[in-house]
Enzyme design. Structure first.
Site, PDB file in Angstrom:
ATOM      1  N   ILE A   1      82.413  10.184  40.254  1.00 58.93           N
ATOM      2  CA  ILE A   1      81.123  10.359  40.522  1.00 58.93           C
ATOM      3  C   ILE A   1      79.945  11.349  40.106  1.00 58.93           C
ATOM      4  O   ILE A   1      79.064  11.690  40.669  1.00 58.93           O
ATOM      5  CB  ILE A   1      80.316  10.291  42.722  1.00 58.93           C
TER       6      ILE A   1
ATOM      7  N   LEU B   1      83.840   5.221  43.959  1.00 57.60           N
ATOM      8  CA  LEU B   1      83.878   6.462  45.672  1.00 57.60           C
ATOM      9  C   LEU B   1      83.205   7.250  45.092  1.00 57.60           C
ATOM     10  O   LEU B   1      83.377   8.050  43.749  1.00 57.60           O
ATOM     11  CB  LEU B   1      85.834   6.272  45.914  1.00 57.60           C
TER      12      LEU B   1
ATOM     13  N   GLY C   1      92.460   5.701  53.827  1.00 61.31           N
ATOM     14  CA  GLY C   1      92.527   4.670  53.350  1.00 61.31           C
ATOM     15  C   GLY C   1      92.308   3.849  52.069  1.00 61.31           C
ATOM     16  O   GLY C   1      92.178   2.510  51.859  1.00 61.31           O
TER      17      GLY C   1
ATOM     18  N   ASP D   1      87.664  16.396  50.760  1.00 59.84           N
ATOM     19  CA  ASP D   1      86.593  16.115  50.545  1.00 59.84           C
ATOM     20  C   ASP D   1      84.729  15.197  50.284  1.00 59.84           C
ATOM     21  O   ASP D   1      84.344  14.298  50.279  1.00 59.84           O
ATOM     22  CB  ASP D   1      86.636  14.710  49.042  1.00 59.84           C
TER      23      ASP D   1
END
Length: 379
Positions: free
Chosen positions: A138, A303, A245, A270
């Site tokens: 990102i 993500l 997960g 994170d």
């Protein structure tokens, strides 16, 4: 001197797990840990736990605050308070790939927060901008740049806390890594396409961390092990794992457990500003990030950090790694303290160390966090 008498549960001390314990505190330190003396003035754990306070080396935000957007003491304090609810008693606010001037401002802001005695702030993690565009995640690649003398000077200036720097090792000469390490910077590898040989060369000169193992690096292949393979093969670096997960599958997490020394594995969150916030969605570098079901993603599915707190990370580690609660707590406290060079004051329940701990219920949910010299924080 203050006494805390815990019964009917588990107290994870440096010497082993006890069914109960009396912890005496003098100032901000643990004076002693021993058997409960039979007093009625006890704290019933109801099958729960007392574990050392969690230490998170990668915290991008919390409580609705993103560190990139709030390089000031109040913003840092808001982040720390948000994570304290979930058991984190020490953390490194993490800057996501910024310009040199903002990196300098962030370093100064952390110094100011430590000077102001903001509970739990022990340093800073500068993640990027010396990263590989092919593994940008990102991060905004327009901010990526080489590590020049100006930035080295900013990063190596004496600071009040720890300075952790994530780089792609293939973009930094080994002599530069050696200089940074000699100046006290904790150099970590991440967002990288480093070869096995490049990774090993960096380990040889003191690169000591792997930022979120498996993520933002190529998958291992039988003839191309890469950074991930080097990490599983070499016992020297500490490796962070994001156990939410979404970032890493449970079998790959267990593979890391089998291949690496246990005491070199750390839990990291994170975490983004969504942790502890009512409004979950946020904006990073002008891009809207959706937070849904505990997952932070950009519109293309990338993500974008996590909505993970350390309390959940510990519970997830017990389930997915198939380890004991005290082992998971060590990954969240003892091992990161060692990585940061803070084992002499944090990371365990032991005489002489800071009186930082977390009380967990039987389901491993934090119910109270104690940060030495600060008021206890209830979940």
């Amino acid at each position: 001197m203050t006494r805390f008498r815990f019964v009917n549960g588990h107290v994870a001390t440096q010497g082993g797990v006890l069914p109960g314990a009396e912890i005496t505190v003098e100032g901000d330190r643990i004076a002693s840990i021993g058997a409960v003396d039979g007093s009625t003035d006890t704290i019933d754990l109801n099958g729960g736990w007392v574990v050392p306070g969690y230490i998170d080396t990668q915290v991008n935000g919390g409580g609705g605050v993103l560190f990139n957007d709030r390089l000031d003491v109040d913003g840092i304090a808001t982040m720390a308070a948000a994570h304290a609810v979930y058991g984190t008693t020490a953390m490194l606010p993490t800057l996501v790939s910024e310009t040199p001037d903002k990196i300098a401002r962030a370093l100064d802001a952390i110094d100011e927060a430590i000077e102001a005695r903001v509970p739990g702030i022990v340093g800073i993690h500068v993640e990027g901008p010396v990263l590989n565009p092919a593994r940008k995640g990102i991060h905004d690649p327009t901010r990526f740049r080489d590590l020049d003398e100006e930035m080295i000077a900013v990063l190596t200036r004496p600071r009040k806390g720890k300075v952790m720097l994530t780089v792609a090792p293939e973009r930094v000469p080994v002599e530069t890594i050696k200089r940074l390490v000699a100046a006290g910077v904790l150099v970590s590898a991440g967002h990288s396409e480093a070869s096995y040989e490049q990774a090993m060369a960096a380990f040889d000169v003191g690169l000591s961390g792997i930022t979120h193992l498996y993520n933002a690096m190529p998958a291992m292949q039988q003839r191309v092990p890469g950074l991930a393979g080097a990490t599983l093969d070499d016992p020297r670096p500490y490796a962070g794992l994001i156990i939410d997960g979404f970032h890493v599958s449970a079998p790959m997490l267990r593979l890391a457990m089998k291949a690496r020394p246990f005491d070199k594995l750390m839990l990291v969150t994170d975490a983004m500003s969504s942790v502890g916030a009512v409004e979950k969605d946020f904006v990073l570098h002008g891009r809207h990030i959706d937070v849904s079901g505990g997952k932070c993603t950009y519109t293309d599915g990338t993500l974008a950090g996590s909505d993970l707190d350390m309390g959940s990370a510990v519970a997830n580690a017990v389930e997915q790694l198939r380890i004991t609660v005290d082992q998971a707590a060590a990954m969240a406290a003892t091992h990161p303290a060692a990585f940061l060079g803070l084992s002499h004051e944090r990371g365990a329940l032991a005489q002489g160390l800071r009186a930082d701990w977390v009380v967990l219920d039987a389901a491993l949910k934090p119910v109270e966090t104690r940060v030495a010299s600060a008021e206890p924080v209830a979940a």
